[in-house]
Design a protein around this motif. Sequence first.
Motif, mmCIF file in Angstrom:
data_model
loop_
_atom_site.group_PDB
_atom_site.id
_atom_site.type_symbol
_atom_site.label_atom_id
_atom_site.label_comp_id
_atom_site.label_asym_id
_atom_site.label_seq_id
_atom_site.Cartn_x
_atom_site.Cartn_y
_atom_site.Cartn_z
ATOM 1 N N MET A 145 -8.317 11.374 3.919
ATOM 2 C CA MET A 145 -7.958 9.970 4.106
ATOM 3 C C MET A 145 -6.539 9.857 4.650
ATOM 4 O O MET A 145 -5.706 10.726 4.405
ATOM 5 C CB MET A 145 -8.051 9.198 2.779
ATOM 6 N N GLU A 146 -6.262 8.760 5.348
ATOM 7 C CA GLU A 146 -4.918 8.518 5.835
ATOM 8 C C GLU A 146 -3.970 8.326 4.652
ATOM 9 O O GLU A 146 -4.371 7.928 3.561
ATOM 10 C CB GLU A 146 -4.901 7.266 6.728
ATOM 11 N N ASN A 147 -2.688 8.597 4.895
ATOM 12 C CA ASN A 147 -1.695 8.542 3.820
ATOM 13 C C ASN A 147 -1.614 7.186 3.141
ATOM 14 O O ASN A 147 -1.278 7.092 1.963
ATOM 15 C CB ASN A 147 -0.316 8.920 4.363
ATOM 16 N N ASN A 148 -1.893 6.109 3.895
ATOM 17 C CA ASN A 148 -1.778 4.766 3.321
ATOM 18 C C ASN A 148 -3.119 4.186 2.891
ATOM 19 O O ASN A 148 -3.175 3.044 2.443
ATOM 20 C CB ASN A 148 -1.127 3.816 4.335
ATOM 21 N N PHE A 149 -4.183 4.964 3.033
ATOM 22 C CA PHE A 149 -5.511 4.420 2.764
ATOM 23 C C PHE A 149 -5.742 4.265 1.264
ATOM 24 O O PHE A 149 -5.355 5.119 0.466
ATOM 25 C CB PHE A 149 -6.596 5.319 3.357
ATOM 26 N N ALA A 170 -8.029 -4.050 7.230
ATOM 27 C CA ALA A 170 -6.607 -3.723 7.307
ATOM 28 C C ALA A 170 -6.369 -2.254 6.972
ATOM 29 O O ALA A 170 -5.587 -1.564 7.651
ATOM 30 C CB ALA A 170 -5.806 -4.624 6.364
ATOM 31 N N PHE A 171 -7.042 -1.751 5.937
ATOM 32 C CA PHE A 171 -6.880 -0.341 5.579
ATOM 33 C C PHE A 171 -7.534 0.567 6.616
ATOM 34 O O PHE A 171 -7.006 1.646 6.920
ATOM 35 C CB PHE A 171 -7.442 -0.074 4.182
ATOM 36 N N ILE A 172 -8.662 0.151 7.162
ATOM 37 C CA ILE A 172 -9.293 0.930 8.233
ATOM 38 C C ILE A 172 -8.340 1.057 9.420
ATOM 39 O O ILE A 172 -8.252 2.110 10.066
ATOM 40 C CB ILE A 172 -10.625 0.279 8.662
ATOM 41 N N ASN A 173 -7.579 -0.012 9.679
ATOM 42 C CA ASN A 173 -6.633 -0.029 10.803
ATOM 43 C C ASN A 173 -5.345 0.731 10.505
ATOM 44 O O ASN A 173 -4.463 0.816 11.364
ATOM 45 C CB ASN A 173 -6.282 -1.470 11.178
ATOM 46 N N GLY A 174 -5.216 1.256 9.293
ATOM 47 C CA GLY A 174 -4.005 1.989 8.933
ATOM 48 C C GLY A 174 -2.851 1.105 8.540
ATOM 49 O O GLY A 174 -1.697 1.556 8.495
ATOM 50 N N GLU A 175 -3.119 -0.172 8.224
ATOM 51 C CA GLU A 175 -2.057 -1.106 7.853
ATOM 52 C C GLU A 175 -1.649 -0.920 6.386
ATOM 53 O O GLU A 175 -2.350 -0.274 5.603
ATOM 54 C CB GLU A 175 -2.540 -2.549 8.081
ATOM 55 N N LYS A 176 -0.517 -1.499 6.051
ATOM 56 C CA LYS A 176 -0.025 -1.494 4.666
ATOM 57 C C LYS A 176 0.116 -2.945 4.219
ATOM 58 O O LYS A 176 1.165 -3.554 4.390
ATOM 59 C CB LYS A 176 1.325 -0.768 4.571
ATOM 60 N N PRO A 177 -0.945 -3.524 3.658
ATOM 61 C CA PRO A 177 -0.892 -4.936 3.263
ATOM 62 C C PRO A 177 0.303 -5.215 2.349
ATOM 63 O O PRO A 177 0.567 -4.468 1.407
ATOM 64 C CB PRO A 177 -2.211 -5.146 2.522
ATOM 65 N N PHE A 200 -16.469 4.409 4.003
ATOM 66 C CA PHE A 200 -15.148 3.781 4.020
ATOM 67 C C PHE A 200 -14.695 3.418 5.435
ATOM 68 O O PHE A 200 -13.538 3.069 5.640
ATOM 69 C CB PHE A 200 -14.127 4.706 3.354
ATOM 70 N N THR A 201 -15.605 3.488 6.382
ATOM 71 C CA THR A 201 -15.303 3.033 7.745
ATOM 72 C C THR A 201 -15.964 1.688 8.021
ATOM 73 O O THR A 201 -15.804 1.134 9.105
ATOM 74 C CB THR A 201 -15.795 4.061 8.787
ATOM 75 N N ILE A 208 -8.935 3.199 -1.466
ATOM 76 C CA ILE A 208 -10.374 2.950 -1.592
ATOM 77 C C ILE A 208 -10.679 1.722 -2.442
ATOM 78 O O ILE A 208 -11.830 1.265 -2.493
ATOM 79 C CB ILE A 208 -11.107 4.169 -2.186
ATOM 80 N N ALA A 209 -9.668 1.155 -3.119
ATOM 81 C CA ALA A 209 -9.908 0.071 -4.077
ATOM 82 C C ALA A 209 -10.758 -1.072 -3.515
ATOM 83 O O ALA A 209 -11.691 -1.527 -4.188
ATOM 84 C CB ALA A 209 -8.588 -0.451 -4.630
ATOM 85 N N PRO A 210 -10.485 -1.578 -2.305
ATOM 86 C CA PRO A 210 -11.300 -2.709 -1.830
ATOM 87 C C PRO A 210 -12.774 -2.383 -1.642
ATOM 88 O O PRO A 210 -13.593 -3.290 -1.508
ATOM 89 C CB PRO A 210 -10.638 -3.059 -0.483
#
Length: 382
Positions: free
Chosen positions: A1-5, A61-68, A104-105, A7-9
């Motif tokens: 998984m990406e560093n900022n990903f 947002a998490f799929i896009n690699g964002e940090k909400p 998760f995608t 799985i909670a949502p």
Amino acid sequence: MENNFCIAPWVAISTDVNGSLRPCCKFDQPHRQKEHVLPFMKDNTLNEIWNGPEFKKLRQAFINGEKPNECRQCWDEQKAGIQSYREIINSQLDIYPHQKKRDFTSVHADAPFYIDLKLTNVCNLKCRMCGPMASSLIQKENAKEYGDKGNAYWHQDKLIGTHNLESFISWLPEINWLCFTGGEPFVGKENRELLQMIIDKGYSDKIDLHFNTNGMLMPDIIIKILKQFRNVSIAFSIDDIGERLRYHRHGADWETIKKNVEKVPDNMEKHVFTTINNYNIWYADEAYEELKKLVGAAETISYDFVYEPAMLSPRNLNKKIKNAIINKFKDKPYFERLIKYVENDGEDLTMKFHEQIKTLDKIRNENFEEVFPEWSERIMYW
């Protein structure tokens, strides 16, 4: 998984006594949500909300690699070198490996398997770090002192007898882990009814239970119910000992809590969880030594930090006080996380902390300086 990903949502949901829904308890409360404003339980059924536009947007947002920004507590912890709740949630896939099959995608998610239930504010204590939404006794206190009655919904049923029960029942085959907090979970009537319903429907031996309790109650009927679940862990929220505990968690009694910890059956896990805040931080080392005696193993003791209300967060003390804290704990490995947290930059809210002390001391006829003489000097409380 990406560093900022995270799985909670996709796998977890957390309810609160105001009916708000979040992917986890660390996600910003509704009044702080801006980019990702999530629904309330009353807005729709749980099933429709779970795969509604708001949760799908967060997943994207998490799929896009964002940090909400609403996940700021985890980002702040990671920046300080502290294990974040995001990392803890992600590790659940190793505990429940069959859940790795999830996609998760995709913004669509199967029913959550990791659920945190705060169903009621009914509580037997008035802890200084809590507010009326977390304690019915504080709600009553505020009604008496300020005429603020709060919201009756805080202690009304959220699942039993509501439009949300059918969704929850449909989730039961997927649920692996269920957490009850509060209020005080061993007081809440709905909690007991929900556990009995899970037993009656034949799912109790497939579900792990976790409770956060203040330790003042350990009814035999609750123990009997808990014995029917697969695994049970009970975390006792104990922030200090003796008279300091009684002051900080108004109504708590150290001797009663010790007896209730001993009542937990040997086949259930018991932990002690301390919330470090501006009342107990100076005495955390002293409390830790007594807590080790209570549970008999240091590895079953852990701690986290107050974020809200902000004036009780140690990172929001003034620098002189923070430096004294750092110097006191710098040679104690167990408190390495505490030092990292205190070193975080924060707004100086020391005077607001003083104001809370004065206000509650007057209402409850207590005296901070008598109970915390050394600490009151350190924080310049005069």
